[in-house]
Design a protein around this motif. Structure first.
Motif, mmCIF file in Angstrom:
data_model
loop_
_atom_site.group_PDB
_atom_site.id
_atom_site.type_symbol
_atom_site.label_atom_id
_atom_site.label_comp_id
_atom_site.label_asym_id
_atom_site.label_seq_id
_atom_site.Cartn_x
_atom_site.Cartn_y
_atom_site.Cartn_z
ATOM 1 N N ASP A 102 42.855 31.989 41.584
ATOM 2 C CA ASP A 102 43.336 33.215 42.222
ATOM 3 C C ASP A 102 42.934 34.411 41.364
ATOM 4 O O ASP A 102 43.285 34.474 40.180
ATOM 5 C CB ASP A 102 44.857 33.165 42.385
ATOM 6 N N ALA A 103 42.218 35.364 41.955
ATOM 7 C CA ALA A 103 41.673 36.500 41.199
ATOM 8 C C ALA A 103 42.774 37.353 40.576
ATOM 9 O O ALA A 103 42.650 37.813 39.440
ATOM 10 C CB ALA A 103 40.786 37.354 42.099
ATOM 11 N N ARG A 104 43.885 37.558 41.303
ATOM 12 C CA ARG A 104 44.982 38.380 40.754
ATOM 13 C C ARG A 104 45.608 37.719 39.533
ATOM 14 O O ARG A 104 45.856 38.382 38.515
ATOM 15 C CB ARG A 104 46.064 38.596 41.815
ATOM 16 N N LEU A 105 45.851 36.423 39.637
ATOM 17 C CA LEU A 105 46.453 35.706 38.516
ATOM 18 C C LEU A 105 45.503 35.689 37.321
ATOM 19 O O LEU A 105 45.921 35.929 36.184
ATOM 20 C CB LEU A 105 46.825 34.281 38.927
ATOM 21 N N LEU A 142 46.362 37.192 33.667
ATOM 22 C CA LEU A 142 46.375 36.350 32.472
ATOM 23 C C LEU A 142 45.316 36.778 31.466
ATOM 24 O O LEU A 142 45.533 36.682 30.253
ATOM 25 C CB LEU A 142 46.197 34.876 32.858
ATOM 26 N N ASN A 143 44.177 37.277 31.944
ATOM 27 C CA ASN A 143 43.148 37.789 31.031
ATOM 28 C C ASN A 143 43.664 38.991 30.243
ATOM 29 O O ASN A 143 43.387 39.124 29.050
ATOM 30 C CB ASN A 143 41.874 38.167 31.795
ATOM 31 N N ARG A 144 44.418 39.876 30.916
ATOM 32 C CA ARG A 144 45.000 41.030 30.214
ATOM 33 C C ARG A 144 45.990 40.563 29.154
ATOM 34 O O ARG A 144 46.019 41.072 28.034
ATOM 35 C CB ARG A 144 45.711 41.971 31.197
ATOM 36 N N MET A 145 46.808 39.574 29.512
ATOM 37 C CA MET A 145 47.782 39.053 28.553
ATOM 38 C C MET A 145 47.085 38.391 27.358
ATOM 39 O O MET A 145 47.514 38.549 26.217
ATOM 40 C CB MET A 145 48.727 38.063 29.235
ATOM 41 N N SER A 150 54.473 36.281 44.821
ATOM 42 C CA SER A 150 53.330 36.690 45.648
ATOM 43 C C SER A 150 52.257 35.613 45.682
ATOM 44 O O SER A 150 51.451 35.551 46.608
ATOM 45 C CB SER A 150 52.746 38.012 45.145
ATOM 46 N N LEU A 151 52.246 34.746 44.663
ATOM 47 C CA LEU A 151 51.288 33.642 44.589
ATOM 48 C C LEU A 151 51.854 32.364 45.220
ATOM 49 O O LEU A 151 51.210 31.321 45.167
ATOM 50 C CB LEU A 151 50.932 33.365 43.123
ATOM 51 N N ARG A 152 53.071 32.469 45.788
ATOM 52 C CA ARG A 152 53.770 31.332 46.375
ATOM 53 C C ARG A 152 54.119 30.272 45.326
ATOM 54 O O ARG A 152 54.234 29.087 45.619
ATOM 55 C CB ARG A 152 52.993 30.722 47.540
#
Length: 198
Positions: A86-89, A93-96, A181-183
């Protein structure tokens, strides 16, 4: 109906665990578990390897993540059933991960100033995984800077200690909203450690 023998909070070398994802799965199988969740801190880098091993071992693998959140107090939120790819996740996670790396660099600078230099290459991190204080503590132990991981935390890496660097934290409500939002299913991690009245 067969009862599941389950562990829903497992860490691997993708974050601060000591076993690779596949090793965790095979160890779980040896110990009679039939279901487990790989829930590394702020990364899902170990999930794909764990899923392959779980298919081979014949046990159920729940893809999960443990998000570090908080303000005055650090609060960890587990997310069960996180999607892969999932691109949003992945962006989140990359930012974190980048924030964790910046924090680790600052802690290494502080340790060097205290006469305990460590090279980042001495701190094992799985590709795509994240670095945290436990890995730094284990590297300190290997170098003889501390007699134990606990001593490394108590004297140098713990809150208020000379090599401690505070983390930039996400609000718990935002982590929960992202997971929903990712279910994925959000769950408060280790509530007993928070010291809340109840």
């Amino acid at each position: 109906m067969t009862e599941l023998q389950t562990d829903l909070h497992i860490h691997t070398t993708a974050s601060d665990g000591v076993l690779a994802p596949s090793q965790v799965v095979f160890r779980a199988k040896e110990r009679g578990l039939t279901c487990l969740a790989v829930s590394d801190h702020d990364t899902i880098a170990g999930v794909a390897e764990a899923q392959r091993a779980a298919a081979q071992a014949g046990i159920i693998l729940i893809p999960a993540v443990e998000l570090s959140t908080g303000g005055e107090q650090e609060i960890h939120i587990l997310g069960y059933g996180v999607p892969q790819g999932d691109a949003r996740l992945e962006a989140f996670l990359n930012r974190m991960a980048q924030e964790r790396m910046t924090r680790a660099d600052r802690m290494l600078e502080k340790l060097a100033a205290l006469g305990m230099p460590l090279d980042q290459a001495e701190i094992p991190v799985k590709s795509g995984g994240v670095i945290g204080r436990p890995q730094i503590a284990r590297a300190m132990l290997a170098r003889g800077y501390a007699a134990s991981v606990q001593e490394a935390f108590d004297r140098y890496l713990g809150k208020g200690c000379p090599a401690y660097v505070p983390r930039k934290m996400l609000e718990p409500s935002k982590a929960i909203a992202l997971l929903r939002s990712l279910r994925a299913v959000p769950v408060l991690a280790h509530p007993g450690l928070l010291g809340w009245p109840g």
